[in-house]
Design a protein around this motif. Structure first.
Motif, PDB file in Angstrom:
ATOM      1  N   GLU A   1     -62.129  23.565  69.345  1.00  0.00           N
ATOM      2  CA  GLU A   1     -62.375  23.913  67.951  1.00  0.00           C
ATOM      3  C   GLU A   1     -63.550  24.874  67.816  1.00  0.00           C
ATOM      4  OE1 GLU A   1     -63.820  21.503  63.975  1.00  0.00           O
ATOM      5  OE2 GLU A   1     -62.518  20.484  65.419  1.00  0.00           O
TER       6      GLU A   1
ATOM      7  N   THR B   1     -66.925  24.108  54.838  1.00  0.00           N
ATOM      8  CA  THR B   1     -67.848  23.238  55.570  1.00  0.00           C
ATOM      9  C   THR B   1     -67.841  21.819  55.020  1.00  0.00           C
ATOM     10  OG1 THR B   1     -69.285  25.087  56.180  1.00  0.00           O
ATOM     11  CG2 THR B   1     -70.271  22.906  56.180  1.00  0.00           C
TER      12      THR B   1
ATOM     13  N   ALA C   1     -64.825  20.137  56.439  1.00  0.00           N
ATOM     14  CA  ALA C   1     -64.989  19.952  57.882  1.00  0.00           C
ATOM     15  C   ALA C   1     -65.901  18.770  58.188  1.00  0.00           C
ATOM     16  CB  ALA C   1     -65.553  21.231  58.512  1.00  0.00           C
TER      17      ALA C   1
ATOM     18  N   ARG D   1     -64.878  15.471  60.423  1.00  0.00           N
ATOM     19  CA  ARG D   1     -65.672  15.042  61.577  1.00  0.00           C
ATOM     20  C   ARG D   1     -66.106  13.583  61.414  1.00  0.00           C
ATOM     21  NH1 ARG D   1     -68.082  19.117  65.001  1.00  0.00           N
ATOM     22  NH2 ARG D   1     -66.381  20.570  65.385  1.00  0.00           N
TER      23      ARG D   1
ATOM     24  N   SER E   1     -58.948  18.429  62.460  1.00  0.00           N
ATOM     25  CA  SER E   1     -59.954  19.487  62.421  1.00  0.00           C
ATOM     26  C   SER E   1     -59.646  20.577  63.440  1.00  0.00           C
ATOM     27  CB  SER E   1     -61.351  18.904  62.663  1.00  0.00           C
ATOM     28  OG  SER E   1     -61.443  18.296  63.921  1.00  0.00           O
TER      29      SER E   1
ATOM     30  N   CYS F   1     -56.980  22.810  61.935  1.00  0.00           N
ATOM     31  CA  CYS F   1     -57.582  23.663  60.910  1.00  0.00           C
ATOM     32  C   CYS F   1     -58.324  24.841  61.534  1.00  0.00           C
ATOM     33  CB  CYS F   1     -58.553  22.852  60.052  1.00  0.00           C
ATOM     34  SG  CYS F   1     -57.789  21.662  58.961  1.00  0.00           S
ATOM     35  N   GLN F   2     -59.131  24.541  62.558  1.00  0.00           N
ATOM     36  CA  GLN F   2     -59.957  25.591  63.147  1.00  0.00           C
ATOM     37  C   GLN F   2     -59.119  26.617  63.884  1.00  0.00           C
ATOM     38  OE1 GLN F   2     -63.469  25.890  62.580  1.00  0.00           O
ATOM     39  NE2 GLN F   2     -62.572  27.867  63.095  1.00  0.00           N
TER      40      GLN F   2
ATOM     41  N   SER G   1     -60.319  27.995  54.375  1.00  0.00           N
ATOM     42  CA  SER G   1     -60.982  26.931  53.632  1.00  0.00           C
ATOM     43  C   SER G   1     -59.972  26.061  52.889  1.00  0.00           C
ATOM     44  CB  SER G   1     -61.980  27.540  52.645  1.00  0.00           C
ATOM     45  OG  SER G   1     -62.610  26.547  51.877  1.00  0.00           O
TER      46      SER G   1
ATOM     47  N   TRP H   1     -58.507  23.590  55.305  1.00  0.00           N
ATOM     48  CA  TRP H   1     -59.445  22.500  55.590  1.00  0.00           C
ATOM     49  C   TRP H   1     -59.353  21.416  54.522  1.00  0.00           C
ATOM     50  CZ3 TRP H   1     -62.052  21.315  59.836  1.00  0.00           C
ATOM     51  CH2 TRP H   1     -62.363  22.321  60.771  1.00  0.00           C
TER      52      TRP H   1
END
Length: 430
Positions: free
Chosen positions: A229, A351, A354, A358, A366, A369-370, A405, A408
């Motif tokens: 990631e 963020t 994310a 996490r 995640s 997504c990344q 975004s 995410w």
């Protein structure tokens, strides 16, 4: 009795809020100290060596970003997720193994980078060779920052970065006399190494490189996904920078980096929050799981709004002030402010989501997504460069960041639904 009960439940809530504000404040203060060091180096190189040499420095910088994210994925991200707010004995043992892993990563990849520098030669080679020499100290210093925030002692991370900044001053004076990109890379890395040594004194912990293999084995369910990631994120930035240099020219890389420096004060806030967002999201999940989504939304929305406000202020900046800061780089970078602002706003919004993923330990989500966001970043950056040069590349990256975004947030919504609904399989991978 009801009154007494209300008092006993409210006091811990107020105390928890004050503790949260304190940890966030130290995160911002620490990132401010760190960003001042990085900002000073960038501005000094831009003003001293011109846009082309600044482009060479930027290539070394994005390469460092890739290596840094390898270290974080394998060493400090699992530490933050699993050892935030744990008993001190558990944290100390994990930190010794985690920082040892970071030091080992820096040593191995430093040799690779040094060899690449000798092979490249020309203007770029010496900068990469210098980076290779400095990588162990740079990565260890970064690992201490995350370890201190996992322990809830952000003050120590702040002091460590202050030491870095103080050591950087004489190092930059020496580099200015040499007047080369490699000299500035060495000055930046040597001062970080001083701070890394100070981190050992602060913590009373010696990094255990011999236990790095055991740490990687213990954390493999998270570490390797976070590695992919993180590297996909920084690798996408590196591919975009290299591709932009090939398609448009090295000067274009310097122009983009200059525009990013203009966003530097706000990026310092964003990165400062990122040091504590995952530990805080993990604490919210443990204490009030139903509040995690709201916490992430406030976090992401606040960062996006702040980026838009800062970008708006930059658009009103007189040209003479911009030229005073960036020198000749200002003329090229000032035309990219709108695009860079939208990119940073999109990143700030993402963020928040994310951090939630996490905290949930939803590494698969995640990672997806990344990978998607990174592919869009490279495609938008290089496709835009081919279609519209430097400005086109910046617009492509802005569109990719905003689209990423959205993904995410869709994934966080699904993960939260699975976490709260016992009839859906558990999202945690740990």
């Amino acid at each position: 009795m009801t009154t007494e009960g209300e008092k006993t439940t409210r006091a811990p809530a107020g105390s928890a809020r004050r503790a949260l504000v304190g940890r966030l404040s130290w995160g911002l203060a620490d990132q401010a100290a760190s960003s001042i060091s990085n900002f000073a180096v960038g501005i000094y190189v831009a003003r001293s060596l011109g846009v082309t040499a600044f482009g060479v420095f930027s290539l070394a910088w994005v390469t460092y970003g890739v290596v840094l994210n390898v270290s974080r994925g394998l060493a400090t991200d699992p530490l933050v997720v699993r050892f935030s707010g744990v008993p001190e004995a558990s944290w100390r043992g994990a930190t010794a193994r985690s920082t040892g892993t970071a030091l080992g990563v820096g040593s191995v990849l430093g040799v690779v980078c040094l060899a690449a520098g000798f092979g490249l030669g020309g203007r770029v080679g010496p900068a990469f060779a210098a980076l290779g020499i400095m990588l162990p100290g740079l990565l260890l210093q970064d690992a201490w920052r995350f370890a201190f925030f996992a322990a809830g002692t952000g003050r120590k991370a702040f002091l460590n970065d202050v030491v870095w900044g103080i050591a950087l001053v004489p190092a930059l004076v020496v580099a200015a006399h040499v007047d080369s990109v490699a000299a500035f890379v060495l000055a930046w890395g040597a001062s970080a190494t001083v701070a890394a040594g100070y981190g050992c004194l602060q913590s009373g912990i010696r990094p255990r490189t011999a236990q790095a293999r055991g740490w990687l084995r213990e954390q493999r369910d998270l570490g390797y996904r976070y590695l992919v990631e993180n590297v996909s994120l920084s690798g996408a930035s590196q591919v975009r920078a290299y591709g932009l240099g090939v398609i448009v020219g090295v000067g274009a890389v310097g122009a983009v980096r200059g525009a990013e420096l203009l966003m530097g004060p706000f990026l310092a806030v964003l990165m400062g929050l990122s040091l504590v967002t995952v530990p805080e999201a993990a604490r919210v999940l443990r204490r009030a799981p139903h509040q995690l989504g709201r916490f992430c939304l406030l976090l992401g929305g606040g960062q996006a709004a702040g980026a838009l406000l800062w970008g708006s202020a930059l658009l009103l900046t007189p040209g003479r002030l911009g030229a005073l800061a960036l020198g000749d780089v200002w003329h090229s970078s000032s035309h990219l402010i709108v695009q860079i602002t939208l990119s940073v706003a999109g990143a700030g919004l993402g963020t928040g989501a994310a951090a939630g993923l996490r905290a949930l330990g939803a590494a698969r989500r995640s990672l997806r997504c990344q990978l998607f966001a990174s592919a869009c970043y490279v495609g938008g950056g290089l496709g835009g460069a081919a279609a519209g040069g430097t400005a086109g590349s910046a617009w492509g990256v802005a569109a990719a960041t905003l689209g990423g975004s959205a993904v995410w947030w869709l994934q966080l919504r699904s993960a939260l639904r699975e976490h709260h609904d016992p009839s859906i399989p558990e999202v945690r991978t740990s």
